[in-house]
Write a protein that holds these residues in place. Structure first.
Motif, PDB file in Angstrom:
ATOM      1  N   PHE A 101       0.837  -0.985   0.000  1.00 25.61           N
ATOM      2  CA  PHE A 101       0.040   0.094  -0.228  1.00 25.61           C
ATOM      3  C   PHE A 101       0.757   1.333   0.085  1.00 25.61           C
ATOM      4  O   PHE A 101       0.693   2.218  -0.644  1.00 25.61           O
ATOM      5  CB  PHE A 101      -0.939   0.035   1.359  1.00 25.61           C
ATOM      6  N   ILE A 102       1.704   1.306   0.980  1.00 26.49           N
ATOM      7  CA  ILE A 102       2.618   2.410   0.958  1.00 26.49           C
ATOM      8  C   ILE A 102       4.202   1.710   0.811  1.00 26.49           C
ATOM      9  O   ILE A 102       4.520   1.063   1.599  1.00 26.49           O
ATOM     10  CB  ILE A 102       2.747   3.203   2.215  1.00 26.49           C
ATOM     11  N   SER A 103       5.043   2.156  -0.314  1.00 26.43           N
ATOM     12  CA  SER A 103       6.135   1.426  -0.524  1.00 26.43           C
ATOM     13  C   SER A 103       7.028   2.467  -1.280  1.00 26.43           C
ATOM     14  O   SER A 103       6.662   3.444  -1.328  1.00 26.43           O
ATOM     15  CB  SER A 103       5.937   0.379  -1.680  1.00 26.43           C
ATOM     16  N   GLY A 104       8.138   1.683  -1.472  1.00 31.72           N
ATOM     17  CA  GLY A 104       9.558   2.844  -2.023  1.00 31.72           C
ATOM     18  C   GLY A 104       8.982   3.052  -3.435  1.00 31.72           C
ATOM     19  O   GLY A 104       9.412   3.795  -4.263  1.00 31.72           O
ATOM     20  N   ASN A 105       7.893   2.353  -4.071  1.00 26.97           N
ATOM     21  CA  ASN A 105       7.318   2.466  -5.489  1.00 26.97           C
ATOM     22  C   ASN A 105       6.442   3.867  -5.331  1.00 26.97           C
ATOM     23  O   ASN A 105       5.093   3.290  -5.092  1.00 26.97           O
ATOM     24  CB  ASN A 105       6.748   1.399  -6.124  1.00 26.97           C
TER      25      ASN A 105
END
Length: 168
Positions: A101-105
């Motif tokens: 959901f919240i990532s480095g991408n």
């Protein structure tokens, strides 16, 4: 909240809610993530107010949030606790709740915020047909997504809750 492609999943539930599902208005490459799950806490007699509750990020379960919803229910307020994309029932196999959901991408993260806001907007429109008053409660990162939805939809109240980490 029948109709609108919303289905109720029947199961032996002792937690005081009905589990509702509907297809996400934003389809992703992960089939598990394309169905929205909501825990619907409905009071008796019928309430004229509902809170759409969006939890925080990377929650392994929604036990604390369910407890809050049961308290609202006791006060005669219905609550719809949504499962965020890539969390709990919506997480792909071999990932932890919220990992995608919240990532480095950054592009994936933006896509996920967009998906959740579209789902919240859908819920607001469905709820408007039944409830006189609609509010939103966003916990931690859920406050960001509820703010985005509240900015473009007509709701009656909005409570962002910021969680602080304390160490003693």
């Amino acid at each position: 909240m029948a109709g609108e492609n919303i289905k109720e999943i029947k199961f032996n539930n002792k937690n005081g809610y009905n589990l509702l599902t509907f297809p996400s208005p934003v389809e992703t490459s992960w089939p598990e993530n394309n169905t929205v799950y909501c825990r619907m806490f409905t009071s008796t007699p019928a309430a004229d107010t509902i809170i759409i509750f969006v939890p925080g990020w990377a929650r392994t379960n929604l036990t604390a949030e369910e407890g809050m919803c049961r308290q609202f229910k006791q006060e005669g307020i219905d609550t719809c606790l949504i499962t965020k994309p890539f969390h709990q029932e919506r997480k792909p196999a071999f990932t932890f709740s919220g990992e995608l959901f919240i990532s480095g991408n950054i592009f994936l993260t933006v896509m996920n915020f967009r998906q959740l806001v579209a789902e919240l907007r859908f819920l607001i429109h469905v709820c408007r047909k039944k409830y006189k008053t609609i509010g939103m409660l966003g916990m931690s990162s859920g406050g960001f997504q509820t703010a985005l939805a509240a900015d473009v939809e007509d709701i009656d109240f909005y409570f962002p809750i910021r969680l602080l980490e304390c160490s003693f």
